[in-house]
Design a protein around this motif. Sequence first.
Motif, PDB file in Angstrom:
ATOM      1  N   THR A 119      43.607  31.964  40.439  1.00  0.00           N
ATOM      2  CA  THR A 119      42.785  33.016  41.000  1.00  0.00           C
ATOM      3  C   THR A 119      43.204  34.081  41.470  1.00  0.00           C
ATOM      4  O   THR A 119      42.939  35.371  41.280  1.00  0.00           O
ATOM      5  N   THR A 120      44.461  33.963  42.465  1.00  0.00           N
ATOM      6  CA  THR A 120      44.949  35.078  43.084  1.00  0.00           C
ATOM      7  C   THR A 120      45.820  35.466  42.541  1.00  0.00           C
ATOM      8  O   THR A 120      46.494  36.730  42.832  1.00  0.00           O
ATOM      9  N   ARG A 121      46.133  35.208  41.254  1.00  0.00           N
ATOM     10  CA  ARG A 121      47.130  35.799  40.470  1.00  0.00           C
ATOM     11  C   ARG A 121      46.660  36.919  39.415  1.00  0.00           C
ATOM     12  O   ARG A 121      47.195  37.289  38.645  1.00  0.00           O
ATOM     13  N   ARG A 122      45.281  37.143  39.383  1.00  0.00           N
ATOM     14  CA  ARG A 122      44.826  38.204  38.759  1.00  0.00           C
ATOM     15  C   ARG A 122      45.733  39.588  38.604  1.00  0.00           C
ATOM     16  O   ARG A 122      45.848  39.945  39.547  1.00  0.00           O
ATOM     17  N   ARG A 123      45.568  39.957  37.297  1.00  0.00           N
ATOM     18  CA  ARG A 123      45.952  41.229  37.016  1.00  0.00           C
ATOM     19  C   ARG A 123      45.226  42.108  36.487  1.00  0.00           C
ATOM     20  O   ARG A 123      44.422  41.745  35.554  1.00  0.00           O
ATOM     21  N   GLU A 124      44.731  43.302  37.099  1.00  0.00           N
ATOM     22  CA  GLU A 124      43.676  43.967  36.424  1.00  0.00           C
ATOM     23  C   GLU A 124      43.827  44.698  35.108  1.00  0.00           C
ATOM     24  O   GLU A 124      44.944  45.363  35.007  1.00  0.00           O
ATOM     25  N   VAL A 125      43.383  44.206  34.269  1.00  0.00           N
ATOM     26  CA  VAL A 125      43.561  44.795  32.720  1.00  0.00           C
ATOM     27  C   VAL A 125      42.809  46.081  32.815  1.00  0.00           C
ATOM     28  O   VAL A 125      43.447  47.133  32.322  1.00  0.00           O
ATOM     29  N   ASN A 126      41.420  46.068  33.008  1.00  0.00           N
ATOM     30  CA  ASN A 126      40.535  47.310  33.164  1.00  0.00           C
ATOM     31  C   ASN A 126      39.516  46.810  34.195  1.00  0.00           C
ATOM     32  O   ASN A 126      39.516  45.670  34.609  1.00  0.00           O
TER      33      ASN A 126
END
Length: 425
Positions: free
Chosen positions: A257-264
Motif C-alpha cells: 500500500t505505501t509503495r504506491r506511485r502515482e500514474v495519474n
Amino acid sequence: MAQFTAEAFQNQYLPDGATDVHAIVRVDASGATTAAAMSGQGAAEVIIVDTSGSMGEKGIREGAVAATAALQEIADGTNFAVIAGNHLAWQVYPSAPVPGTAIMDPANRAAAMNAVRGFRADGGTAMGQWLLAARQVFLTVPDTYRKHAILLTDGANEHETPDQLTWAIQSCTGAFQADCRGVGDRWQVDEVRRIASALLGTVDLIPQPEQMAEEFKTLMRASMSRGVASAELRVWAPQGAQVLFVKQVSPNLEDLTTRRREVNPLTGAYPTGAWSDESRDYHVAVRLPAKSVGQEQLAARVQIAIGEEVQAQALVKAMWSNDDALTARINPQVAQYTGQAELAQAIQDGLAAKAAGRDDEATSKLGRAVQLANEAGNAEMTTRLKKVVDIDNAETGTVRLKKQVEKLDEMALDTASTKTQRVRK
C-alpha cells in the motif's frame, strides 16, 4: 516472450449503504523462464556472505561452500560479484580497488570459487554497509535489466545504529531485489525481514550451516529463471473512490500500500519485482461512495504492466442489492486470505510479546493464532505452533506457553508466518 493473465475473485453484491469492495486478483505469468534463458548479459547478481567472527570456522567454511553453489548456478554472460561483510564490506570478487562486476564464464567462475575459499571469520555485523556495497556494484551496470542479491547473516546488526540500517535500506530500495537468509539462532527475524520486504525479496531460516549450500543453489536457480525484470500492479479507481490497500497475499504476505506511485490522479502503481513462470494473488480493497439499491459501478481496474505496456487486466465490480442471499455471501478467496493475514499478525505479535516477557498477551495472541490455524485447516502451522505452546482447545484458542522452547522453533514459526497456503478457485 512472457505472457500474463489476470482474474478477479469477489462478491460484487453490497448491501444498501455499504461502501467497501474487496477482491483477490490472481496474476499468472508464463514464458518468463524462456525469456530469461534468452536474455544474455541482461542480469546482475551479487552474493553477500556474512564473515563476522560469530560465523566461526564451520560457518565460514559452509558459507564458502554456499557461495560456490550459487556461483555454479549463475548463467554464463551474467554480471556478478561476491561481497564479504562484517562491520565493513569489501568485494571479494572481482578483486579491484573500485566496485564492479565480472562477466560469468568458466574462467571467472573458477576464479570466484577460489576467491571465496579465502573467507575468514572476523569482526562484527553491519548489514547496512553490505547493502550499500552491493548498491555500488549494481550502479556500475546500469543497463542490466534485472539486479538481484542473496544476503546471508548469522547475527544481529550490532555494529551500526538502527537509523544507519534504515538509511541503507532506503538507499537500496528500488535499486535491486534481495533474498535474505539467516543461519542459526542468533539473528533477528524482524531485522532481516525488514530488509527483504523493502527489497521485494524473501526471508527464511537456515537452521544449520551445512544446509546453506542447497538454499543458495535454490535461490540462485530461481533468480536465473526470472525473465521479467520488473512489473507493476496498477490499480485504477473511479473519481471519489479510495484505494484502502493493496497487498500481495500469495505466495507470501507483503503489504504494498505505501509503495504506491502515482500514474495519474485515478491510478496508482505498486511494485511487484521480477517474475518467472509463476502465479501470485493480490488483495485489493476499494472504498466507494454508497449508491442506491439496483445501481452498479466499476470499483477498480487492476492491471499488470511492464514499463508502460499493460499485459493483463481484471475488473472489480460493485452492485448494490437488498437481497440478503446475495450480499451475505463471503468470497472464499477473500475470506481465507484475510484469515491468513490475521494469523501472521497474531503469530508475530505473540512472539514479540513472549520475548518481552508479556506472557498474558503472548498467550492470548498465540491462542488466537492456534484458533485461526485450526479454522483454516492449516495443519503445518498448527504443528509449528505446538512447538511453542501447549494446546488445550484449538477451537477456542486455549493454550499455555511452553516453559522450554527451542529458539530455532520460534524463529521457524516467525519466518513461516508470512508464507501463505494457496486458495483454490
